[in-house]
Design a protein around this motif. Structure first.
Motif, mmCIF file in Angstrom:
data_model
loop_
_atom_site.group_PDB
_atom_site.id
_atom_site.type_symbol
_atom_site.label_atom_id
_atom_site.label_comp_id
_atom_site.label_asym_id
_atom_site.label_seq_id
_atom_site.Cartn_x
_atom_site.Cartn_y
_atom_site.Cartn_z
ATOM 1 N N ALA A 127 0.838 -1.199 0.000
ATOM 2 C CA ALA A 127 0.000 0.000 0.000
ATOM 3 C C ALA A 127 0.875 1.253 0.000
ATOM 4 O O ALA A 127 0.613 2.228 -0.729
ATOM 5 C CB ALA A 127 -0.920 -0.002 1.216
ATOM 6 N N THR A 128 1.932 1.224 0.798
ATOM 7 C CA THR A 128 2.858 2.372 0.842
ATOM 8 C C THR A 128 3.517 2.571 -0.523
ATOM 9 O O THR A 128 3.615 3.705 -1.008
ATOM 10 C CB THR A 128 3.955 2.131 1.895
ATOM 11 N N ALA A 129 3.954 1.463 -1.130
ATOM 12 C CA ALA A 129 4.632 1.560 -2.429
ATOM 13 C C ALA A 129 3.690 2.116 -3.491
ATOM 14 O O ALA A 129 4.069 2.978 -4.295
ATOM 15 C CB ALA A 129 5.154 0.187 -2.850
ATOM 16 N N VAL A 130 2.451 1.636 -3.472
ATOM 17 C CA VAL A 130 1.476 2.108 -4.465
ATOM 18 C C VAL A 130 1.203 3.593 -4.262
ATOM 19 O O VAL A 130 1.133 4.375 -5.219
ATOM 20 C CB VAL A 130 0.175 1.281 -4.357
ATOM 21 N N TYR A 131 1.066 3.987 -2.996
ATOM 22 C CA TYR A 131 0.810 5.404 -2.716
ATOM 23 C C TYR A 131 1.965 6.266 -3.210
ATOM 24 O O TYR A 131 1.772 7.302 -3.870
ATOM 25 C CB TYR A 131 0.600 5.589 -1.211
ATOM 26 N N GLN A 132 3.180 5.858 -2.896
ATOM 27 C CA GLN A 132 4.351 6.632 -3.314
ATOM 28 C C GLN A 132 4.451 6.673 -4.836
ATOM 29 O O GLN A 132 4.799 7.709 -5.421
ATOM 30 C CB GLN A 132 5.622 6.023 -2.718
ATOM 31 N N ALA A 133 4.151 5.549 -5.472
ATOM 32 C CA ALA A 133 4.210 5.524 -6.936
ATOM 33 C C ALA A 133 3.184 6.487 -7.527
ATOM 34 O O ALA A 133 3.472 7.214 -8.491
ATOM 35 C CB ALA A 133 3.957 4.100 -7.439
ATOM 36 N N LYS A 134 1.998 6.508 -6.933
ATOM 37 C CA LYS A 134 0.971 7.437 -7.422
ATOM 38 C C LYS A 134 1.408 8.881 -7.250
ATOM 39 O O LYS A 134 1.222 9.724 -8.145
ATOM 40 C CB LYS A 134 -0.342 7.206 -6.676
#
Lengths: 275, 72
Positions: A127-134
């Motif tokens: 979830a953190t990785a997806v948020y940062q990628a977004k």
């Protein structure tokens, strides 16, 4: 000591024999309860028998066949007791197997909990990785929408540094009227000054009062800047995307061009020498 | 007669003690707190639990992870 035979005891023990229904009811009871119940019966029956035998020496038996009955009951109860003990033994073995299974269940439970913890951790990381990628994608999109040519930025940087704003000219001495900011006279001699016809107010103390009042500089003290040309209407234009605007005014001097050329190689080339 | 009574009384006391000891041993025996049928049911339940949990763990351990697409 008088020992009284209680016929009621024999009757109750006899009563326990008969009905299938009571046996069915007993079957629901735990093996422990059944064992204890049979043991109680055994105790009572054996006591009764002993008391009867002890009594029979002195007195006549009230009921002649009662001792046989008691004996029969005793034997029956003993048989039941033995059967129940076998059942209890089997149940003990099953109990051991159940204990092993319970241990295995506990181990599986802890494995499942461990797996659950790992899955939660993985979910958090993802979830953190997806948020940062977004967020990064948003930044990239924003940067693309507001992109500026690097050439323009470099030209601006050169112009700013060419005005001696970052470093004093090499031949600057105290008393030199040149400043890293536009001075009062320069402002007045520019477009705004001519348009507004601002009155002089003597803020700049570099020049004699007459020259200041006249709004003119003696030629000797006129600062000469690279971007200045005969046409004073050329000034700094606001930034504009993708346009090649008047960074190089029509009368631009070769000095400026040389500075641009030398900028990448010489770190001190940003301040251009005038005169 | 009195001696016989005393002997009887003594033997009865011994019998009572033995039976009490038997009661205590029965109480401490493991696995007889339920009837055989109930115990069999509990055993079946436990076996089913172990089987289900093993299946669950096996399922998640062999779960297909991400399919990384090959760069063309």
């Amino acid at each position: 000591i008088f020992i009284v035979v209680t016929p009621g005891v024999v009757t109750s023990c006899l009563a326990q024999q008969q009905p299938e229904a009571t046996m069915a009811a007993l079957a629901e009871k735990s093996t422990k309860d059944r064992l204890l119940s049979v043991l109680d019966d055994l105790e009572v029956l054996s006591r009764e028998l002993i008391e009867m035998l002890a009594l029979s020496r002195g007195q006549k038996l009230p009921q002649p066949g009662e001792d046989v009955q008691i004996l029969d009951l005793l034997v029956q109860r003993d048989r039941e007791f033995q059967e129940l003990m076998e059942v209890a033994q089997q149940q003990g073995k099953v109990h051991q197997e159940m204990q092993l299974l319970e241990k295995e269940v506990e181990k599986r439970d802890s494995d499942i909990q461990q797996l659950q913890k790992q899955l939660k951790e993985a979910e958090h990381i993802l979830a953190t990785a997806v948020y940062q990628a977004k967020e990064k994608l948003k930044s990239i999109d924003k940067a693309r929408r507001g992109s500026i040519s690097s050439e323009e930025i470099i030209k601006y940087a050169h112009r700013i540094s060419a005005s001696n704003a970052v470093c004093a000219p090499l031949n600057w001495v105290p008393g030199d009227p040149r400043r890293p900011y536009p001075t009062d006279l320069e402002m007045r001699s520019g477009m705004l000054g001519h348009m507004a016809n601002l009155p002089t107010n003597g803020m700049n103390g570099h020049l004699p009062g007459d020259a200041l009042a006249a709004g003119r500089l003696p030629d000797v003290l006129t600062p000469h800047y690279p971007w200045q040309s005969s046409d004073v209407s050329v000034g700094m234009l606001p930034p504009h995307h993708g346009n090649d605007f008047g960074l190089e005014p029509p009368g631009h001097n070769k000095e400026n061009e040389d500075d641009v050329e030398a900028m990448s190689t010489d770190s001190s080339s940003s301040s251009s020498d005038s005169d | 007669m009195d001696k016989d009574s005393q002997d009887v009384h003594q033997e009865l006391a011994k019998l009572k003690a033995k039976i009490q000891e038997a009661r205590e041993q029965i109480s401490s025996m493991p696995g007889i707190d339920s009837s055989p049928a109930e115990q069999q049911q509990q055993l079946a339940t436990l076996r089913e639990q172990v089987r289900t949990k093993n299946q669950l763990l096996q399922k998640y351990k062999s779960l297909c992870m991400f399919d990384v697409p090959k760069a063309s």
